[in-house]
Design an enzyme around this catalytic site. Structure first.
Site, PDB file in Angstrom:
ATOM      1  N   LYS A 107       0.849  -1.193   0.000  1.00  0.00           N
ATOM      2  CA  LYS A 107       0.000   0.000   0.000  1.00  0.00           C
ATOM      3  C   LYS A 107       0.893   1.254   0.000  1.00  0.00           C
ATOM      4  O   LYS A 107       2.102   1.158   0.110  1.00  0.00           O
ATOM      5  CB  LYS A 107      -0.958  -0.025   1.194  1.00  0.00           C
ATOM      6  CG  LYS A 107      -1.741  -1.351   1.332  1.00  0.00           C
ATOM      7  CD  LYS A 107      -2.818  -1.536   0.260  1.00  0.00           C
ATOM      8  CE  LYS A 107      -3.274  -2.965   0.079  1.00  0.00           C
ATOM      9  NZ  LYS A 107      -4.124  -3.533   1.096  1.00  0.00           N
TER      10      LYS A 107
HETATM   11  C1  LIG Z   1      -5.052  -4.694   1.433  1.00  0.00           C
HETATM   12  C2  LIG Z   1      -6.533  -4.594   1.469  1.00  0.00           C
HETATM   13  C3  LIG Z   1      -7.283  -4.970   2.585  1.00  0.00           C
HETATM   14  C4  LIG Z   1      -6.696  -5.685   3.755  1.00  0.00           C
HETATM   15  O1  LIG Z   1      -5.648  -5.037   4.374  1.00  0.00           O
HETATM   16  P1  LIG Z   1      -4.574  -5.893   5.197  1.00  0.00           P
HETATM   17  O2  LIG Z   1      -3.776  -4.830   5.873  1.00  0.00           O
HETATM   18  O3  LIG Z   1      -3.794  -6.683   4.214  1.00  0.00           O
HETATM   19  O4  LIG Z   1      -5.326  -6.750   6.155  1.00  0.00           O
HETATM   20  C5  LIG Z   1      -8.649  -4.743   2.556  1.00  0.00           C
HETATM   21  N1  LIG Z   1      -9.251  -4.204   1.492  1.00  0.00           N
HETATM   22  C6  LIG Z   1      -8.569  -3.851   0.397  1.00  0.00           C
HETATM   23  C7  LIG Z   1      -9.297  -3.228  -0.747  1.00  0.00           C
HETATM   24  C8  LIG Z   1      -7.197  -4.052   0.337  1.00  0.00           C
HETATM   25  O5  LIG Z   1      -6.522  -3.730  -0.769  1.00  0.00           O
END
Ligand SMILES: *Cc1c(COP(=O)(O)O)cnc(C)c1O
Length: 404
Positions: free
Chosen positions: A197
């Site tokens: 991210k």
């Molecule tokens: C990455 C992601 C999540 C989950 O986040 P984590 O930190 O990996 O648990 C949820 N929704 C979306 C759209 C994501 O891209």
């Protein structure tokens, strides 16, 4: 092959710099490894970045979604609308509360659930819908004001999954933009700070909200459903001694909760990274613009993602839509050829309603927009540390393998 072609380009990766490392080391030498000053500082920085009143950090983006669903009060017998084009977590968070999911379709060219897709899912639900979870795919968002209108008509809470959208801005009715997560149109907003991210914490997440009561509930849920705040105690006979002094060991558990606490080690990294948000976002936008200018009109076989007029995206992903049938190559073969060129790509996402668990539970759902989006989408490398030449190299490889 030139030197730059030797370096493997993943579709996304973190950008860790010396000051990030120093911030983590400082915590390791400090008194608190968890739930200390780095947590408070990170949450305050997140409030500034999103213009939200409260930010509650937690272990990851999935935990953030789960806490938000629980804090809002979703439970067995309730229904929530979730777009099918998302990561598993958005739907799973609803199911983990015992509530049922109704999957919504999306715009086939942007991957975004718009108000009409939400309204259609709401009408299909076999009971009142309590919440909707818009997902800001790739860092864009749909028309949140229009989504909020549909939600208000049916008394539905809007909780947005902004795992892709830290740093993105959505457009209000007056044309002004405001940060995603500011709590004006959405009851709560969830973020992920996984390394792919825009901001990396290793693992990390957060919920922002302007609602004081929800923020308090989120803080309880994060730590076993318990509180040490004497203003919140209900058992004064147990909380105080005979002379009215607070019992220093005392805590209370008003509801059942979890341990979703995030360490100060992770928060120090998150806080250090958050200071660079503007720079990271500017770089992502510049790289996305470079892709756009080179891909626009390149071939009818490939088109950039449709750009939403309702936001100023921070571009977590750079996804393109490729007509693999017309190109005469499968997506798997295409991805493998790019991989041989040292270029990583990914598919975001397999529509969640197609997962065996959800198919068993809800049967077949016809979501043609999601299917059409899924059939064509491919995420190309995009991360703050990429060079302009990396974009050129990816575009050249795309041209080669599409034969254009
Ligand atoms: C990455 C992601 C999540 C989950 O986040 P984590 O930190 O990996 O648990 C949820 N929704 C979306 C759209 C994501 O891209």
């Amino acid at each position: 092959m030139t030197l730059s072609e030797m370096v493997f380009l993943p579709y996304g990766r973190q950008q860790i710099e010396d000051d990030d490392i120093a911030a983590v080391v400082d915590v390791l030498r400090s008194e608190f490894l968890t739930t200390g000053p780095a947590l408070a500082a990170f949450e305050a920085a997140l409030c500034r970045a999103t213009a939200a009143r409260h930010a509650v950090a937690c272990t990851n983006g999935t935990a953030a979604l789960h806490m938000a669903a629980l804090a809002f009060g979703l439970g067995p017998g309730d229904i929530a609308v979730v777009p099918s084009v998302t990561f598993l977590s958005t739907a799973n968070a609803v199911r983990l509360t015992g509530a049922e999911v109704v999957f919504a379709d999306c715009d086939p060219d942007s991957g975004l659930m718009e108000a009409q897709h939400f309204a259609e899912a709401q009408a299909r639900a076999e009971g009142p819908v309590k919440a909707v979870f818009p997902v800001h795919m790739a860092g864009q968002c749909g028309d949140l004001a229009a989504i909020r209108d549909v939600a208000d008509r049916h008394d539905i809470a809007v909780i947005d999954d902004a795992a892709h959208a830290i740093g993105s801005r959505y457009r209000l009715r007056d044309g002004e933009t405001s940060p995603i997560g500011d709590g004006r149109l959405c009851r709560m907003t969830t973020f992920s700070f996984h390394p792919v991210k825009t901001i990396a914490m290793g693992e990390g997440g957060a919920v922002t909200t302007n609602d004081d009561a929800l923020a308090a509930r989120l803080r309880h849920l994060r730590s076993h459903g318990m509180t040490r705040d004497f203003a919140e105690m209900s058992r004064n006979d147990m909380a105080y001694d005979g002379e009215g002094r607070q019992n220093p060991w005392y805590y209370e558990m008003p509801e059942v909760g979890l341990n979703y606490r995030v360490t100060d080690i992770q928060c120090a990294l998150g806080h250090s990274q958050l200071k660079k948000l503007d720079r990271f976002v500017a770089r992502r936008r510049a790289l996305a613009a470079r892709y756009d200018s080179q891909l626009e009109g390149l071939s009818p076989l490939l088109q950039p993602l449709a750009q939403s007029q309702h936001c100023k995206a921070a571009w977590h992903l750079y996804a393109v839509l490729i007509d693999f049938d017309a190109a005469g190559i499968s997506r798997a073969a295409f991805m493998n050829r790019l991989r041989e060129d040292g270029i990583g790509t990914q598919v975001h996402y397999i529509p969640v309603h197609r997962q065996p668990y959800y198919q068993r539970r809800y049967g077949e759902t016809a979501l043609p927009g999601s299917e059409r989006y899924y059939a064509r989408t491919l995420s190309l490398p995009l991360f703050a540390g990429m060079a302009d030449e990396d974009v050129d190299r990816v575009v050249a490889a795309l041209k080669r393998h599409l034969g254009v």
